[in-house]
Design an enzyme around this catalytic site. Structure first.
Site, PDB file in Angstrom:
ATOM      1  N   ASP A 106     -42.200 -10.418 -55.344  1.00 46.06           N
ATOM      2  CA  ASP A 106     -42.160  -9.026 -55.797  1.00 46.06           C
ATOM      3  C   ASP A 106     -43.230  -8.194 -55.094  1.00 46.06           C
ATOM      4  O   ASP A 106     -42.976  -7.053 -54.685  1.00 46.06           O
ATOM      5  CB  ASP A 106     -42.362  -8.954 -57.314  1.00 46.06           C
ATOM      6  CG  ASP A 106     -41.240  -9.628 -58.091  1.00 46.06           C
ATOM      7  OD1 ASP A 106     -40.117  -9.723 -57.566  1.00 46.06           O
ATOM      8  OD2 ASP A 106     -41.505 -10.062 -59.229  1.00 46.06           O
ATOM      9  N   ASP A 133     -41.543 -15.479 -62.776  1.00 40.95           N
ATOM     10  CA  ASP A 133     -42.591 -14.471 -62.664  1.00 40.95           C
ATOM     11  C   ASP A 133     -43.825 -15.018 -63.354  1.00 40.95           C
ATOM     12  O   ASP A 133     -43.721 -15.672 -64.393  1.00 40.95           O
ATOM     13  CB  ASP A 133     -42.151 -13.158 -63.335  1.00 40.95           C
ATOM     14  CG  ASP A 133     -41.081 -12.431 -62.543  1.00 40.95           C
ATOM     15  OD1 ASP A 133     -40.977 -12.662 -61.323  1.00 40.95           O
ATOM     16  OD2 ASP A 133     -40.368 -11.606 -63.138  1.00 40.95           O
TER      17      ASP A 133
END
Length: 172
Positions: free
Chosen positions: A141, A126
């Site tokens: 995401d 991330d």
């Protein structure tokens, strides 16, 4: 039972190519951006949106971080459900939105399968951080969340159009 049922939007060649292209672009964009962030090690910014490298072994927001194999199995299930729904829906818009969800799910699943510490226990990379929002996220995401919301909106729009335009078989 056919893989692509009669009446499915995916029966159309153009829709199948659009679905494949959407999933492939999401997957490629996700993997390329993750590779760039890992290679360049950018300095964390302090603006509204900044780059903050996080290796997430859990699901969205770090849920179930101590159970990477369970999260990997859940990711496999999400890929299967998104793929099945995308192929079976009658709406072209919903099919393409679900293809974005599928591409995102495949992006995160590939991290879990192929990144350290090993098969099924890998951490998702991330890197996008928004000030005031807990946690970081990535292109996959975004595709999953925006694709799911857009699919729901497209389903409601298709239902409204169906209500306004009665089925012609009733008038015969």
């Amino acid at each position: 039972m056919a893989v692509v049922p009669a009446g499915s939007a995916a029966r159309g060649r153009a829709v199948r190519w659009a679905m494949l292209g959407t999933a492939a672009v999401v997957l490629a964009a996700d993997q390329i951006t993750k590779s760039l962030v890992l290679r360049l090690h950018p300095v964390t910014g302090s603006g509204l949106v900044s780059v903050r490298l996080v290796r997430n072994t859990g699901a969205s927001g770090g849920i179930a971080a101590g159970y990477p194999v369970l999260v990997t199995l859940a990711a496999v299930a999400i890929v299967a459900v998104a793929g099945t729904l995308a192929v079976r829906t009658r709406s072209r818009a919903v099919a393409i939105c679900l293809a974005a969800v599928l591409g995102g799910a495949l992006g995160n699943l590939s991290d879990r399968l192929f990144r350290a510490p090993g098969l099924g226990r890998g951490a998702v990379v991330d890197w996008i951080h928004v000030a005031g929002r807990g946690g970081s996220f990535n292109i996959s995401d975004l595709a999953i969340q925006l694709g799911a919301v857009a699919a729901v909106v497209a389903m409601f729009a298709a239902d409204r159009a169906r209500v306004r335009r009665p089925d012609e078989s009733w008038s015969k």
